[in-house]
Design a protein around this motif. Structure first.
Motif, PDB file in Angstrom:
ATOM      1  N   ASN A 157       0.782  -1.221  -0.011  1.00 50.69           N
ATOM      2  CA  ASN A 157       0.059  -0.061   0.036  1.00 50.69           C
ATOM      3  C   ASN A 157       0.942   1.417  -0.074  1.00 50.69           C
ATOM      4  OD1 ASN A 157       0.282  -0.514   3.027  1.00 50.69           O
ATOM      5  ND2 ASN A 157      -0.192   1.645   2.963  1.00 50.69           N
TER       6      ASN A 157
ATOM      7  N   THR B 147     -11.333  13.263  -0.890  1.00 55.20           N
ATOM      8  CA  THR B 147     -11.055  12.696  -2.340  1.00 55.20           C
ATOM      9  C   THR B 147     -11.775  13.286  -3.285  1.00 55.20           C
ATOM     10  OG1 THR B 147     -12.859  11.012  -1.871  1.00 55.20           O
ATOM     11  CG2 THR B 147     -10.887  10.209  -1.338  1.00 55.20           C
TER      12      THR B 147
ATOM     13  N   PRO C 165      -8.532   5.977  -3.048  1.00 57.63           N
ATOM     14  CA  PRO C 165      -8.082   4.764  -2.322  1.00 57.63           C
ATOM     15  C   PRO C 165      -9.424   4.286  -1.726  1.00 57.63           C
ATOM     16  CG  PRO C 165      -6.941   6.541  -1.383  1.00 57.63           C
ATOM     17  CD  PRO C 165      -7.845   7.096  -2.353  1.00 57.63           C
TER      18      PRO C 165
ATOM     19  N   VAL D 158      -8.355   4.219   4.196  1.00 60.52           N
ATOM     20  CA  VAL D 158      -7.037   4.972   4.821  1.00 60.52           C
ATOM     21  C   VAL D 158      -7.075   4.608   6.124  1.00 60.52           C
ATOM     22  CG1 VAL D 158      -8.623   6.908   5.397  1.00 60.52           C
ATOM     23  CG2 VAL D 158      -6.344   7.406   4.823  1.00 60.52           C
TER      24      VAL D 158
ATOM     25  N   ILE E  75      -2.848   4.946   2.649  1.00 61.40           N
ATOM     26  CA  ILE E  75      -4.034   4.701   1.607  1.00 61.40           C
ATOM     27  C   ILE E  75      -3.738   3.113   1.141  1.00 61.40           C
ATOM     28  CG2 ILE E  75      -4.272   6.928   1.257  1.00 61.40           C
ATOM     29  CD1 ILE E  75      -2.911   6.567  -1.488  1.00 61.40           C
ATOM     30  N   TYR E  76      -4.900   2.451   0.836  1.00 61.68           N
ATOM     31  CA  TYR E  76      -4.999   0.934   0.496  1.00 61.68           C
ATOM     32  C   TYR E  76      -5.933   0.996  -0.599  1.00 61.68           C
ATOM     33  CZ  TYR E  76      -3.700   0.660   5.399  1.00 61.68           C
ATOM     34  OH  TYR E  76      -2.993   0.606   6.866  1.00 61.68           O
TER      35      TYR E  76
ATOM     36  N   ASP F  97      -3.897   1.987  -3.272  1.00 59.07           N
ATOM     37  CA  ASP F  97      -2.817   3.078  -3.524  1.00 59.07           C
ATOM     38  C   ASP F  97      -4.199   4.120  -4.521  1.00 59.07           C
ATOM     39  OD1 ASP F  97      -4.411   2.000  -6.185  1.00 59.07           O
ATOM     40  OD2 ASP F  97      -2.890   0.929  -6.825  1.00 59.07           O
ATOM     41  N   GLY F  98      -3.908   5.048  -4.895  1.00 60.79           N
ATOM     42  CA  GLY F  98      -4.500   6.021  -5.692  1.00 60.79           C
ATOM     43  C   GLY F  98      -4.386   7.556  -5.286  1.00 60.79           C
TER      44      GLY F  98
END
Length: 314
Positions: A225, A245, A253, A256, A298-299, A301-302
């Motif tokens: 991540n 976001t 993501p 978070v 963040i999980y 990615d993004g």
């Protein structure tokens, strides 16, 4: 590339900078010096004053002296480096330039700033046409204004003043503030990835107008991540986290988490929590320990538009 360009541009217009005075701007306006982005150019585009340039250009000087522009830094701080960019100025660039700096409290007028004592931070240096010139600065003084001098005249597209923000936080005594705000002295000190945009964007003033004004990573394919670490404006207690976001429709993501750092101690602030695309999220935090840094995971990615961590300094 100079290492200092990863630091915020303290003079940038979008961070509150202003070109408050100039000796002359006969051909192109002084305000262009601190605009964001690369300067553009279209050949054989003429206005009433000649070829149109996206920069600052003075008339041909016929008397002794030199031209100058006075810039109020949007974010006062310690200057680590200066970039003087003569992009597109090929036959009308100044052969030399120098930069001075000063520090004043309050809201001085241009005349008061000009009358202040000045310190030379970039000595008179040779310039080339259509080129970026990087000058490292070794000075630990906090400054509020800079003066660009060109010798004797000509055009400069952009002036970048990179450094570390040093605000006056005494105004917030007894009040809460955004401990993660770039304007309050916070800084992203490390991150896993900055493929699409700079991580310091997430702590910039205001709202992100589009995707590029936030932080966005490449697509991960390794099962890990992405993350960044924010050095707070000062050691403090965080009471509210805002994770925005906005503008990230298909690349936000999924989740978070927030972890506070205080020396060797890790303080859980927000467990892994689901996020929605194109949405400002607010989370009340309940913890007892002050922290100096916050890791934002963040999980997987993004991108994030903004991160706000509101609380009180210790």
């Amino acid at each position: 590339m100079s290492h200092f360009i990863t630091l915020p541009d303290l003079a940038l217009r979008t961070l509150g900078g202003s070109v408050v005075a100039a000796s002359d701007e006969s051909f192109a306006e002084k305000e262009s010096l601190i605009r964001p982005g690369r300067p553009g150019f279209q050949a054989e585009t003429f206005g009433n004053k000649g070829q149109i340039y996206e920069g600052w250009e003075t008339r041909r000087r016929r008397e002794p002296g030199h031209d100058w522009a006075l810039v109020r830094l949007g974010l006062p701080g310690v200057i680590r480096g200066v970039v003087i960019d003569t992009a597109w100025f090929k036959g009308n660039y100044p052969p030399y330039a120098s930069v001075e700096a000063t520090a004043l409290d309050g809201h001085p007028s241009p005349a008061e700033v000009l009358a202040a004592p000045w310190t030379e931070i970039v000595p008179r240096s040779e310039l080339k046409g259509d080129a970026e010139h990087h000058f490292e600065v070794a000075d630990e003084t906090r400054y509020t204004h800079v003066r660009l001098s060109i010798h004797p005249d000509g055009g400069v597209a952009r002036l970048r003043v990179h450094g570390e923000v040093r605000p006056d936080l005494s105004f917030y005594e007894g009040l809460g503030l955004d401990l993660a705000a770039l304007a309050n002295g916070a800084l992203v000190t490390s991150c896993s990835d900055d493929f699409y945009s700079a991580p310091n964007n997430v702590i910039a003033p205001g709202l992100a107008r589009h995707q590029a004004e936030g932080w966005e990573t490449a697509r991960r394919r390794d099962g890990g991540n992405d993350w960044l670490v924010i050095r707070l404006a000062g050691r403090g207690h965080i009471r509210l986290a805002e994770i925005d976001t906005t503008n990230l429709l298909f690349n936000a993501p999924g989740w978070v988490s927030l972890t506070g750092l205080d020396g060797d101690r890790e303080v859980p602030l927000l467990a892994r929590t689901r996020l929605q695309p194109d949405t400002p999220h607010r989370f009340r935090l309940d913890h007892r320990h002050p922290v100096t840094h916050v890791r934002v995971d963040i999980y997987p990615d993004g991108g994030l538009a903004r991160v706000r961590l509101r609380g009180h300094l210790t």
